[in-house]
Scaffold this motif. Structure first.
Motif, PDB file in Angstrom:
ATOM      1  N   THR A   1      -0.026  49.580   9.732  1.00 56.47           N
ATOM      2  CA  THR A   1      -0.393  49.210  11.014  1.00 56.47           C
ATOM      3  C   THR A   1      -1.731  48.532  11.167  1.00 56.47           C
ATOM      4  O   THR A   1      -1.910  47.391  11.868  1.00 56.47           O
ATOM      5  N   LEU A   2      -2.739  48.762  10.620  1.00 57.65           N
ATOM      6  CA  LEU A   2      -4.173  48.429  10.908  1.00 57.65           C
ATOM      7  C   LEU A   2      -4.244  47.155   9.646  1.00 57.65           C
ATOM      8  O   LEU A   2      -5.087  46.305  10.376  1.00 57.65           O
ATOM      9  N   ALA A   3      -3.502  46.902   8.899  1.00 58.30           N
ATOM     10  CA  ALA A   3      -3.613  45.902   7.950  1.00 58.30           C
ATOM     11  C   ALA A   3      -3.372  44.455   8.598  1.00 58.30           C
ATOM     12  O   ALA A   3      -3.559  43.407   8.437  1.00 58.30           O
ATOM     13  N   ARG A   4      -2.334  44.652   9.597  1.00 54.58           N
ATOM     14  CA  ARG A   4      -1.852  43.750  10.425  1.00 54.58           C
ATOM     15  C   ARG A   4      -2.513  43.558  11.801  1.00 54.58           C
ATOM     16  O   ARG A   4      -2.070  43.076  12.605  1.00 54.58           O
ATOM     17  N   ALA A   5      -3.181  44.528  12.143  1.00 53.99           N
ATOM     18  CA  ALA A   5      -3.960  44.456  13.573  1.00 53.99           C
ATOM     19  C   ALA A   5      -5.047  43.260  13.839  1.00 53.99           C
ATOM     20  O   ALA A   5      -5.669  42.837  12.595  1.00 53.99           O
TER      21      ALA A   5
END
Length: 306
Positions: free
Chosen positions: A51-55
């Motif tokens: 989730t956070l890698a693409r945020a």
């Protein structure tokens, strides 16, 4: 109000399945523990990373995030103060503070943001803040409060780097900040594993309801009622006061921050309590009551501010 009802209906069904599995003993005596460990050690770290890698980390620097952070600190601070005065213990007070301020921004916040606010990405600030700041800090406190954490200071300061959930969140942020694109052959298995996180947490929560007494009546009655009051009323009121009075937000922006603050306590808090074997009843009952109360609260907020 379709988004509110849809989000809660999905959660209720999966928890109900877990309850039936617990009643039937389908997963054996250790079923809940296995699901809890699976979520904590493997699935949730994978979910946070993907989730956070693409945020878009630019959402961190926004007035909405400041409102979220300040209302979170306010609700958690009130519970922590009372917990210290009443001597509820570090671990129990930490879990209660989380239940008072840590919102269900994932499996409930996303559909509600999509249907009620019209944009699922609006829940990103609170999701990022909780996973980048709140989770590592809270789990570090729980780690340091444990009986086995008696090593040298340098080892204790590195506690977040040994926690799988904190590692997953911080790794995702690092990848996003660096602009590196994770190759498909690496990302797809992680996405598959991440998909187990929410169902595992909800099923374990449902199993834990088997044989439990009515919430808010046992030994943890006062911590439960305090955390539910802060989560269901205190935090959204604080968010509204800060957003309107301090940051002069209005319209859709004001509705956004108040709705996200009014979301109930997240189910993964029960996973944390189970992992550290502290405040499990407090977490279970607080999550259950705040989830039930969140329906009229969210409907009311949408009606007044929408």
């Amino acid at each position: 109000m379709r988004g509110v009802l849809t989000g809660f209906a999905v959660i209720a069904v999966v928890i109900g399945v877990g309850y039936v599995l617990g009643r039937r003993g389908s997963l054996g005596d250790q079923g809940r523990e296995v699901l809890t460990r699976l979520a904590f050690q493997v699935a949730t770290p994978a979910l946070l990373f993907t989730t956070l890698a693409r945020a878009d980390l630019s959402v961190v620097f926004s007035s909405r995030l400041l409102v979220t952070a300040m209302s979170t600190v306010a609700a958690a601070g009130v519970f922590t103060t009372v917990g210290v005065v009443r001597r509820w213990g570090v671990g129990r007070t930490t879990i209660g503070a989380l239940c008072s301020s840590y919102v269900n921004s994932g499996n409930l916040g996303i559909p509600i943001a999509a249907y009620v606010l019209g944009d699922a990405s609006l829940v990103a600030p609170v999701l990022l803040f909780q996973q980048i700041v709140v989770t590592p800090v809270a789990l570090t406190v729980l780690d340091l409060a444990g009986a086995g954490e008696k090593g040298p200071l340098w080892r204790r300061l590195l506690t977040p780097l040994r926690n799988p959930i904190a590692v997953g969140a911080l790794s995702g942020v690092a990848v996003s900040a660096s602009g590196v694109r994770v190759p498909g052959p690496v990302l797809e298995p992680l996405n598959l594993i991440a998909g187990m996180s929410v169902p595992a947490v909800l099923l374990a929560f449902g199993i834990a309801l088997r044989g439990s007494a009515a919430p808010g009546r046992g030994r943890d009655r006062h911590p439960v009622l305090l955390s539910v009051a802060l989560k269901s009323v205190g935090q959204p009121v604080a968010a509204w006061a800060l957003a309107a009075g301090v940051f002069a937000l209005h319209g859709a922006a004001l509705l956004d921050v108040v709705v996200t603050s009014a979301l109930p306590a997240a189910q993964n808090l029960f996973t944390y309590a189970g992992r550290y074997q502290v405040g499990e009843v407090l977490a279970r009952e607080s999550i259950l009551l705040s989830t039930v109360l969140a329906v009229p609260v969210l409907v009311g907020v949408a009606a007044v501010l929408g």
